[in-house]
Design an enzyme around this catalytic site. Structure first.
Site: not given
Ligand code: PGA
Length: 256
Positions: A11, A13, A101, A103, A173, A179, A218
């Protein structure tokens, strides 16, 4: 054979101008050079602006990379300024869409509800795409002992009736792992993934055994093998470490 073929999805983003497609090219070259080839599907979800170009880039002979999108609107078309429908994403070359997601569920940003996520998943199917439905608890929910209840509620609230293993992927997740460089223990990941599997089988019968359940948050080359080895983990949803082909290949190597 009920064990699903794993999926490692990246992803991007809101990252990537046209130059970032060079990383997609490097990923493609890296996969073609892998011997033995990894036993998993590989997907990149670039920003919508790059979708069509990315899809063209991986169309060549021998390329196995799938292209996905990061969000869609529930409707086919209409007066929804700035939005993009599943049909439009499919035409641009997407095969799947990430929906719900964290976010986008975040109350401080888009505050998407389970119901909206469910409508988006239905829109994906209508457009001939798979839905990658994301669920996961916040840090305070985990500390408060609510992780399993939150994950169950989100799964049952966001997964439409009529889901099939072919058009549905679940991504667990934990919000606090995204992140942050933090990951849950393998026991915690197993506990949640086993619960998701149980709920999928209750809802879908035997087909629930074939739905892929990804872990995200992560994931890095250094921890991929351990996380991908956990019970009922059928791949990864990767943010930061999907932006560089070398890192992403290091994660995919967990399935070599
Ligand atoms: P990350 O993000 O691997 O940077 O922790 C995962 C995600 O948001 O799908």
């Amino acid at each position: 054979m009920t064990t699903p073929r794993p999926l490692v999805a990246g992803n991007w983003k809101m990252n990537g101008l046209v130059a970032a497609l060079d990383e997609l090219g490097a990923l493609d070259a890296g996969l073609k050079a892998s011997d033995p080839a990894p036993v998993c599907d590989v997907m990149i979800c670039p920003p919508a602006t790059l979708l069509a170009q990315a899809a063209r880039r991986v169309k060549g002979p021998g390329s196995s990379i799938l292209i996905g999108a990061q969000n869609c609107h529930r409707e086919v078309s209409g007066a929804y300024t700035g939005d993009v429908s599943a049909e439009m994403l499919a035409e641009a070359g997407a095969r799947a869409v990430i929906v719900g997601h964290s976010e986008r569920r975040d109350k401080a940003t888009y505050a998407e509800t389970d119901e909206q996520v469910m409508e988006k998943a239905q829109a994906c199917w209508r457009g001939g795409l798979s839905a990658i439905i994301c669920i996961g608890e916040t840090e305070s929910q985990r500390r408060g002992g609510e992780a399993l209840a939150v994950v169950s509620g989100q799964l049952l609230g966001s997964l439409p009736e009529g889901a099939k293993a072919e058009n549905t992927v679940i991504a667990y997740e934990p919000v606090w792992a995204i992140g942050s460089g933090l990951t849950p223990t393998v026991d915690d990941v197993a506990e949640v993934h086993d619960l998701i599997r149980k709920l999928l089988v209750e809802r879908m019968g035997n087909a629930g055994k074939r739905v892929r359940i990804l872990y995200g948050g992560s994931v890095k080359p250094a921890n991929a093998r351990e996380l991908m080895g956990v019970s009922n983990v059928n791949g990864a949803l990767v943010g930061g470490a999907s932006l560089k082909a070398a890192d992403f290949l290091g994660i995919i190597a967990a399935y070599a």
